[in-house]
Write a protein that holds these residues in place. Structure first.
Motif, PDB file in Angstrom:
ATOM      1  N   LEU A  42       2.857   9.680   2.218  1.00  0.00           N
ATOM      2  CA  LEU A  42       2.776   8.611   1.221  1.00  0.00           C
ATOM      3  C   LEU A  42       4.158   8.159   0.755  1.00  0.00           C
ATOM      4  N   ALA A  43       5.175   8.984   0.994  1.00  0.00           N
ATOM      5  CA  ALA A  43       6.548   8.625   0.621  1.00  0.00           C
ATOM      6  C   ALA A  43       7.343   8.105   1.816  1.00  0.00           C
ATOM      7  N   ALA A  44       6.676   7.854   2.923  1.00  0.00           N
ATOM      8  CA  ALA A  44       7.364   7.405   4.136  1.00  0.00           C
ATOM      9  C   ALA A  44       8.107   6.098   3.890  1.00  0.00           C
ATOM     10  N   GLU A  45       9.234   5.946   4.568  1.00  0.00           N
ATOM     11  CA  GLU A  45      10.089   4.774   4.387  1.00  0.00           C
ATOM     12  C   GLU A  45       9.378   3.477   4.725  1.00  0.00           C
ATOM     13  N   VAL A  46       8.378   3.539   5.603  1.00  0.00           N
ATOM     14  CA  VAL A  46       7.679   2.326   6.025  1.00  0.00           C
ATOM     15  C   VAL A  46       7.041   1.603   4.843  1.00  0.00           C
ATOM     16  N   PHE A  47       6.580   2.341   3.853  1.00  0.00           N
ATOM     17  CA  PHE A  47       5.962   1.708   2.690  1.00  0.00           C
ATOM     18  C   PHE A  47       7.002   1.010   1.817  1.00  0.00           C
ATOM     19  N   GLU A  48       8.172   1.618   1.649  1.00  0.00           N
ATOM     20  CA  GLU A  48       9.228   0.969   0.877  1.00  0.00           C
ATOM     21  C   GLU A  48       9.744  -0.271   1.602  1.00  0.00           C
ATOM     22  N   ARG A  49       9.655  -0.280   2.915  1.00  0.00           N
ATOM     23  CA  ARG A  49      10.108  -1.432   3.697  1.00  0.00           C
ATOM     24  C   ARG A  49       9.248  -2.660   3.424  1.00  0.00           C
ATOM     25  N   HIS A  50       7.965  -2.445   3.159  1.00  0.00           N
ATOM     26  CA  HIS A  50       7.035  -3.559   2.993  1.00  0.00           C
ATOM     27  C   HIS A  50       6.595  -3.792   1.549  1.00  0.00           C
ATOM     28  N   LEU A  51       6.763  -2.776   0.672  1.00  0.00           N
ATOM     29  CA  LEU A  51       6.202  -2.851  -0.673  1.00  0.00           C
ATOM     30  C   LEU A  51       7.260  -2.541  -1.716  1.00  0.00           C
ATOM     31  N   HIS A  52       7.040  -3.040  -2.929  1.00  0.00           N
ATOM     32  CA  HIS A  52       7.883  -2.669  -4.056  1.00  0.00           C
ATOM     33  C   HIS A  52       6.982  -2.336  -5.242  1.00  0.00           C
ATOM     34  N   LEU A 164       3.263  -6.329  -2.211  1.00  0.00           N
ATOM     35  CA  LEU A 164       3.943  -6.888  -1.053  1.00  0.00           C
ATOM     36  C   LEU A 164       5.157  -7.697  -1.503  1.00  0.00           C
ATOM     37  N   HIS A 165       6.257  -7.558  -0.777  1.00  0.00           N
ATOM     38  CA  HIS A 165       7.467  -8.292  -1.135  1.00  0.00           C
ATOM     39  C   HIS A 165       7.204  -9.797  -1.120  1.00  0.00           C
ATOM     40  N   GLY A 166       7.534 -10.440  -2.219  1.00  0.00           N
ATOM     41  CA  GLY A 166       7.406 -11.881  -2.315  1.00  0.00           C
ATOM     42  C   GLY A 166       6.012 -12.387  -2.579  1.00  0.00           C
ATOM     43  N   LEU A 167       5.064 -11.465  -2.776  1.00  0.00           N
ATOM     44  CA  LEU A 167       3.674 -11.871  -3.004  1.00  0.00           C
ATOM     45  C   LEU A 167       3.105 -11.103  -4.193  1.00  0.00           C
ATOM     46  N   PRO A 168       2.302 -11.749  -5.018  1.00  0.00           N
ATOM     47  CA  PRO A 168       1.745 -11.076  -6.203  1.00  0.00           C
ATOM     48  C   PRO A 168       0.449 -10.329  -5.892  1.00  0.00           C
ATOM     49  N   SER A 169       0.396  -9.644  -4.762  1.00  0.00           N
ATOM     50  CA  SER A 169      -0.820  -8.926  -4.368  1.00  0.00           C
ATOM     51  C   SER A 169      -0.492  -7.463  -4.125  1.00  0.00           C
ATOM     52  N   LEU A 196      -5.675   8.008   7.022  1.00  0.00           N
ATOM     53  CA  LEU A 196      -4.821   7.167   6.198  1.00  0.00           C
ATOM     54  C   LEU A 196      -5.440   5.780   6.165  1.00  0.00           C
ATOM     55  N   GLU A 197      -5.589   5.214   4.970  1.00  0.00           N
ATOM     56  CA  GLU A 197      -6.121   3.866   4.817  1.00  0.00           C
ATOM     57  C   GLU A 197      -5.108   3.002   4.063  1.00  0.00           C
ATOM     58  N   VAL A 198      -4.988   1.745   4.482  1.00  0.00           N
ATOM     59  CA  VAL A 198      -4.227   0.749   3.717  1.00  0.00           C
ATOM     60  C   VAL A 198      -5.136  -0.457   3.557  1.00  0.00           C
ATOM     61  N   GLU A 199      -5.188  -1.018   2.358  1.00  0.00           N
ATOM     62  CA  GLU A 199      -6.158  -2.091   2.113  1.00  0.00           C
ATOM     63  C   GLU A 199      -5.698  -3.031   1.005  1.00  0.00           C
ATOM     64  N   VAL A 200      -6.239  -4.252   1.065  1.00  0.00           N
ATOM     65  CA  VAL A 200      -6.068  -5.238   0.007  1.00  0.00           C
ATOM     66  C   VAL A 200      -7.431  -5.860  -0.263  1.00  0.00           C
ATOM     67  N   ASP A 201      -7.546  -6.551  -1.401  1.00  0.00           N
ATOM     68  CA  ASP A 201      -8.787  -7.269  -1.707  1.00  0.00           C
ATOM     69  C   ASP A 201      -8.548  -8.763  -1.824  1.00  0.00           C
ATOM     70  N   ASP A 202      -7.438  -9.234  -1.259  1.00  0.00           N
ATOM     71  CA  ASP A 202      -7.022 -10.632  -1.354  1.00  0.00           C
ATOM     72  C   ASP A 202      -7.081 -11.265   0.031  1.00  0.00           C
ATOM     73  N   SER A 203      -7.818 -12.378   0.175  1.00  0.00           N
ATOM     74  CA  SER A 203      -7.989 -13.024   1.476  1.00  0.00           C
ATOM     75  C   SER A 203      -6.932 -14.085   1.774  1.00  0.00           C
ATOM     76  N   ASP A 204      -5.924 -14.218   0.918  1.00  0.00           N
ATOM     77  CA  ASP A 204      -4.863 -15.182   1.165  1.00  0.00           C
ATOM     78  C   ASP A 204      -4.213 -14.886   2.525  1.00  0.00           C
ATOM     79  N   ALA A 209      -1.334 -11.395   6.412  1.00  0.00           N
ATOM     80  CA  ALA A 209      -0.240 -11.277   7.368  1.00  0.00           C
ATOM     81  C   ALA A 209       0.699 -10.139   6.974  1.00  0.00           C
ATOM     82  N   GLY A 210       0.973 -10.019   5.665  1.00  0.00           N
ATOM     83  CA  GLY A 210       1.803  -8.919   5.190  1.00  0.00           C
ATOM     84  C   GLY A 210       1.161  -7.565   5.435  1.00  0.00           C
ATOM     85  N   LEU A 211      -0.143  -7.481   5.190  1.00  0.00           N
ATOM     86  CA  LEU A 211      -0.871  -6.234   5.442  1.00  0.00           C
ATOM     87  C   LEU A 211      -0.814  -5.875   6.919  1.00  0.00           C
ATOM     88  N   ASP A 212      -1.006  -6.862   7.779  1.00  0.00           N
ATOM     89  CA  ASP A 212      -1.011  -6.607   9.220  1.00  0.00           C
ATOM     90  C   ASP A 212       0.369  -6.180   9.722  1.00  0.00           C
TER      91      ASP A 212
END
Length: 269
Positions: A42-52, A164-169, A196-204, A209-212
């Motif tokens: 859960l502390a892997a760098e990949v999450f910090e790369r995509h999320l804040h 997600l960086h640059g997005l309010p989701s 491991l699961e990653v998920e959002v509830d926003d269809s924007d 694209a950010g999730l993918d």
């Protein structure tokens, strides 16, 4: 890492909140049981790369009883109708929730319909069409005949959220340590499982694209062959009924979801 009862975090305690209709977009990978390190992954760098604005890890416990008809119509179609029950101080709270898989192309896109129910009446509400998720199942012919307990899971979920960086989701990502049990009799687990699961509830489209993109980097980290092909509801039914279901049957049953829809057809069963 903080440990709390799941209901204290995920379940609204306001009596007025009785029904919820939402969407969920999810990627999932199977992990080795007993070898996953929730704090480390859960502390892997990949999450910090995509999320804040990442939250601290939180551990919650949950139990779900899945129901289905005699032919396992819901499980065979990739759907799940489950009653989420709590223990301890929140034992008065239970939710009946339908996850209807609409599309599965590596990412599982779902419609979620849930209603809060009386834990003491679970045996009655699972066949009551006045209860929103049950009524939806009946209205669209997703199951035939009485619904009965088909599988049980208990899980410890270690989760974090981040934006997600640059997005309010917000993205929720978690490691789930699961035990599957028979719906009737016996407390010994039939199978242990982790994912491991990653998920959002926003269809924007930008959010998806950010999730993918995050999921693609997790493929690199974990291995694309770790992609889960079955839902937890399917796995619960499979563990409880190995004489009636096979993994290949259930994987095959959702292959149509991976194929492009013909012009003029709907992906919704």
């Amino acid at each position: 890492m903080t440990t709390v009862n799941a209901s204290a975090v995920t379940e609204p305690r306001t009596p007025a909140v009785r029904r919820v209709i939402s969407t969920e977009f999810e990627h999932k990978w199977q992990l080795d049981v007993g070898q996953a390190s929730p704090p480390g992954l859960l502390a892997a760098e990949v999450f910090e790369r995509h999320l804040h604005a990442l939250t601290d890890p939180l551990t919650v416990s949950q139990s779900t009883m899945y129901v289905d008809d005699a032919e396992f119509s819901l499980a065979r179609a990739g759907h799940a109708l489950g009653c989420i029950v709590n223990t301890g101080r929140a034992s008065d709270i239970a939710w009946l929730r339908l996850k209807q898989t609409v599309l599965w192309d590596g990412r599982r896109d779902c419609l979620e319909i849930a209603e809060r129910v009386d834990p003491g009446r679970i045996g009655q509400v699972i066949n009551d069409p006045a209860v929103l998720p049950v009524g939806h199942v009946r209205r669209y012919g997703m199951a035939q005949g009485p619904l009965v307990p088909a599988g049980v899971l208990t899980q410890i979920r270690h989760k974090r959220t981040g934006s997600l960086h640059g997005l309010p989701s917000w993205v929720t990502f978690s490691i789930d340590e699961v035990e599957f049990r028979a719906p009737r009799g016996g407390i010994a687990p039939l199978r242990r499982y982790a994912c491991l699961e990653v998920e959002v509830d926003d269809s924007d489209p930008d959010v998806l694209a950010g999730l993918d993109k995050l999921a693609a980097d997790l493929d690199e980290l974990l291995g694309h062959d770790r992609r889960e092909k079955l839902t937890k509801g399917q796995l619960a039914c499979l563990a409880a009924h190995p004489d009636r279901l096979t993994e290949q049957q259930l994987v095959t049953s959702v292959n149509w979801l991976n194929a492009p829809a013909e012009e003029g057809t709907s992906c919704i069963p």
